[in-house]
Design a protein around this motif. Sequence first.
Motif, mmCIF file in Angstrom:
data_model
loop_
_atom_site.group_PDB
_atom_site.id
_atom_site.type_symbol
_atom_site.label_atom_id
_atom_site.label_comp_id
_atom_site.label_asym_id
_atom_site.label_seq_id
_atom_site.Cartn_x
_atom_site.Cartn_y
_atom_site.Cartn_z
ATOM 1 N N PHE A 202 41.920 43.289 42.448
ATOM 2 C CA PHE A 202 41.372 42.084 41.810
ATOM 3 C C PHE A 202 42.258 41.496 40.709
ATOM 4 C CE2 PHE A 202 38.034 44.816 43.381
ATOM 5 C CZ PHE A 202 37.333 43.963 44.220
ATOM 6 N N GLY A 203 43.513 41.241 41.046
ATOM 7 C CA GLY A 203 44.416 40.592 40.100
ATOM 8 C C GLY A 203 45.223 41.535 39.235
ATOM 9 N N LEU A 204 44.951 42.827 39.361
ATOM 10 C CA LEU A 204 45.755 43.811 38.627
ATOM 11 C C LEU A 204 47.044 44.107 39.386
ATOM 12 C CD1 LEU A 204 42.882 46.329 37.751
ATOM 13 C CD2 LEU A 204 43.963 44.703 36.180
ATOM 14 N N THR A 370 38.884 51.767 44.095
ATOM 15 C CA THR A 370 38.532 50.347 44.156
ATOM 16 C C THR A 370 37.037 50.153 43.920
ATOM 17 O OG1 THR A 370 40.360 49.783 45.649
ATOM 18 C CG2 THR A 370 38.483 48.281 45.602
ATOM 19 N N GLN A 371 36.233 51.032 44.516
ATOM 20 C CA GLN A 371 34.787 50.943 44.352
ATOM 21 C C GLN A 371 34.387 51.164 42.887
ATOM 22 O OE1 GLN A 371 32.892 49.898 46.679
ATOM 23 N NE2 GLN A 371 30.781 50.566 46.315
ATOM 24 N N ILE A 372 35.016 52.132 42.227
ATOM 25 C CA ILE A 372 34.731 52.362 40.806
ATOM 26 C C ILE A 372 35.116 51.131 39.990
ATOM 27 C CG2 ILE A 372 35.369 53.701 38.753
ATOM 28 C CD1 ILE A 372 35.707 56.137 40.568
ATOM 29 N N LEU A 373 36.250 50.531 40.323
ATOM 30 C CA LEU A 373 36.697 49.328 39.626
ATOM 31 C C LEU A 373 35.664 48.211 39.762
ATOM 32 C CD1 LEU A 373 38.902 47.814 38.047
ATOM 33 C CD2 LEU A 373 39.990 47.269 40.249
ATOM 34 N N ILE A 374 35.127 48.036 40.956
ATOM 35 C CA ILE A 374 34.097 47.019 41.160
ATOM 36 C C ILE A 374 32.889 47.294 40.269
ATOM 37 C CG2 ILE A 374 32.493 45.995 42.836
ATOM 38 C CD1 ILE A 374 34.585 46.775 45.034
ATOM 39 N N HIS A 375 32.473 48.546 40.224
ATOM 40 C CA HIS A 375 31.325 48.919 39.397
ATOM 41 C C HIS A 375 31.604 48.605 37.922
ATOM 42 C CE1 HIS A 375 27.807 51.918 38.822
ATOM 43 N NE2 HIS A 375 27.908 51.144 37.764
ATOM 44 N N LEU A 376 32.784 48.938 37.475
ATOM 45 C CA LEU A 376 33.146 48.654 36.080
ATOM 46 C C LEU A 376 33.149 47.149 35.818
ATOM 47 C CD1 LEU A 376 36.049 51.242 35.714
ATOM 48 C CD2 LEU A 376 33.898 51.292 34.454
ATOM 49 N N MET A 377 33.694 46.385 36.733
ATOM 50 C CA MET A 377 33.747 44.933 36.579
ATOM 51 C C MET A 377 32.351 44.321 36.502
ATOM 52 S SD MET A 377 36.892 44.281 39.239
ATOM 53 C CE MET A 377 36.363 42.648 39.637
ATOM 54 N N SER A 378 31.382 44.959 37.117
ATOM 55 C CA SER A 378 30.020 44.418 37.119
ATOM 56 C C SER A 378 29.322 44.590 35.771
ATOM 57 C CB SER A 378 29.193 45.098 38.217
ATOM 58 O OG SER A 378 28.851 46.429 37.857
ATOM 59 N N TYR A 426 41.192 35.761 42.392
ATOM 60 C CA TYR A 426 41.598 36.242 41.060
ATOM 61 C C TYR A 426 43.063 35.915 40.794
ATOM 62 C CZ TYR A 426 37.394 39.019 40.022
ATOM 63 O OH TYR A 426 36.121 39.419 39.720
ATOM 64 N N ILE A 427 43.900 36.186 41.796
ATOM 65 C CA ILE A 427 45.339 35.919 41.629
ATOM 66 C C ILE A 427 45.582 34.430 41.455
ATOM 67 C CG2 ILE A 427 47.583 36.025 42.782
ATOM 68 C CD1 ILE A 427 46.604 38.650 44.108
ATOM 69 N N LYS A 428 44.911 33.617 42.270
ATOM 70 C CA LYS A 428 45.070 32.162 42.203
ATOM 71 C C LYS A 428 44.668 31.620 40.832
ATOM 72 C CE LYS A 428 43.284 27.906 44.296
ATOM 73 N NZ LYS A 428 42.347 27.348 45.327
ATOM 74 N N ASN A 429 43.609 32.196 40.238
ATOM 75 C CA ASN A 429 43.086 31.684 38.972
ATOM 76 C C ASN A 429 43.523 32.488 37.738
ATOM 77 O OD1 ASN A 429 41.303 29.404 39.860
ATOM 78 N ND2 ASN A 429 40.349 31.051 41.062
ATOM 79 N N ASN A 430 44.507 33.365 37.943
ATOM 80 C CA ASN A 430 45.099 34.109 36.813
ATOM 81 C C ASN A 430 44.080 34.999 36.088
ATOM 82 O OD1 ASN A 430 47.390 34.771 35.238
ATOM 83 N ND2 ASN A 430 46.708 33.391 33.613
ATOM 84 N N ILE A 431 43.211 35.625 36.863
ATOM 85 C CA ILE A 431 42.198 36.532 36.294
ATOM 86 C C ILE A 431 42.678 37.972 36.463
ATOM 87 C CG2 ILE A 431 39.805 37.341 36.452
ATOM 88 C CD1 ILE A 431 39.162 34.588 37.752
ATOM 89 N N SER A 432 42.549 38.767 35.404
ATOM 90 C CA SER A 432 42.967 40.168 35.471
ATOM 91 C C SER A 432 42.014 41.024 34.632
ATOM 92 C CB SER A 432 44.398 40.331 34.940
ATOM 93 O OG SER A 432 44.794 41.691 34.955
ATOM 94 N N PRO A 433 41.253 41.916 35.263
ATOM 95 C CA PRO A 433 40.307 42.761 34.525
ATOM 96 C C PRO A 433 40.992 43.967 33.875
ATOM 97 C CG PRO A 433 40.146 43.234 36.869
ATOM 98 C CD PRO A 433 41.156 42.130 36.732
#
Length: 455
Positions: A202-204, A370-378, A426-433
């Motif tokens: 997700f942009g990382l 990746t799944q843990i990352l999604i959970h953290l992002m939520s 995310y990459i297109k919009n310059n988003i990085s968690p």
Amino acid sequence: MIDTKAIEEFLYDRELRVKYQENLIKQYENKTLVTVRINYPGVEKSNYITDDIVNIIYEEINTYYRKYIVYDRKYKNKEGIIGHFLFNIDFITVKRIMIEIEESHILGRCVDIDVYTYKDGEVIGISRSDLYKKSRKCFICDLEAKICSRAQSHTIEEIKKYFEEMYKLYKKKDHEAEQLSYGISQLALKAMISEVSTHPSFGLVSPVSNGSHKDMDYYTFLDSAVAIAPFIKTMAKIGYTYHKPILIFESIRKVGIQCEKGMFEATNNINTHKGMIFLMGICASAVAKVLYEEKSFDDIKDTIKEMVVNILDDFKNIHLKNNLTHGEKLYLNYGFTGIRGEVKNGLELVFDKILKEYENTTVKRNSFYTQILIHLMSEVEDSTIVYRKDIDTLRWVQNSAKELLLIGGVNTTEGQIKIKELEDEYIKNNISPGGCADLLAVSIFLMEIKDKYYN
């Protein structure tokens, strides 16, 4: 045969040391003086063991109490190695600190740590009895040390043997601390590499994409992680101690500053891991502290809380500052406490949700991370997202991640398609968690710690 010349030289140097102490405490008003000397009989006090013992205690004081020290000096005379410190806190507090070192450090009984204050025109020493503490015990027996000393109850050989045994024990324990802290640092390094190796992310930055970052790539992160690891080892070793958690935190902050310099040197001034250094340093030293005290894995959370109990003091009076950090700006604008707030709560999200929910997963590691990352992002109030974009983007990221979890994330075809769409967006919009990335690395680290030391 009595060596009168040696006695005279010894007494002369002792007199010089006392005069130096008097001048020092007079020069620095309202300070507390500490003097460290070897507690060894006779006039021949200097050998490789006794000198090293004083050096060890000197460094112990410097490591854990540097924040309160305004002056320090170490030198050698006929009394052996002498260490002096001036503290900017009251003499009663300092005396309690020194008593704790004498009683808790393996080599504490091998040194005399004297505390002085300047009052009514004279230098006054503070004794244990002034604080209603019992007198120090003899090395060999259970009597008061001063009784045995006056009666010369034990031979020089008996005392020498005690020093040798304590020194060997210290060296053994120090070796164990070295091995443990190295092991912890290697798990931290593995976790940092695992985080940057996760894809999709997700942009990382990952091995297959620079994500939303134009100034760094996968190898920049590898260089950075390798540069950081030795400092994590130092922070872990600082944590392996009898000292209170809050003192550990104050001590590792100095190492963290040095670590940041090492990171910037390795990355040509690119900030890859500044937040990670802060977070991983706290976790590594907390793990070491819990292992030192032989406590449970769950005690790591409470140890982190104790370490950073005053962490939000960093935000006091920031409205008066001219140059604000990234985190300080977000605190002023949105009330974000960022990673400080996460550690203030003992990383509750990681310990109470991530580690418990994903403990028995059968998902392969890359997808698992990746799944843990999604959970953290939520759930995470990721300050990196707000700093790069805005608060509305953060809310969109959180809601998108929640929706992704509802459809199964990495575990379903629908989730995998959605992950790819979000990654591109995310990459297109310059988003990085970035904040979530740091917490992902810490989650991996703590899983590895639990597996190695608690299973």
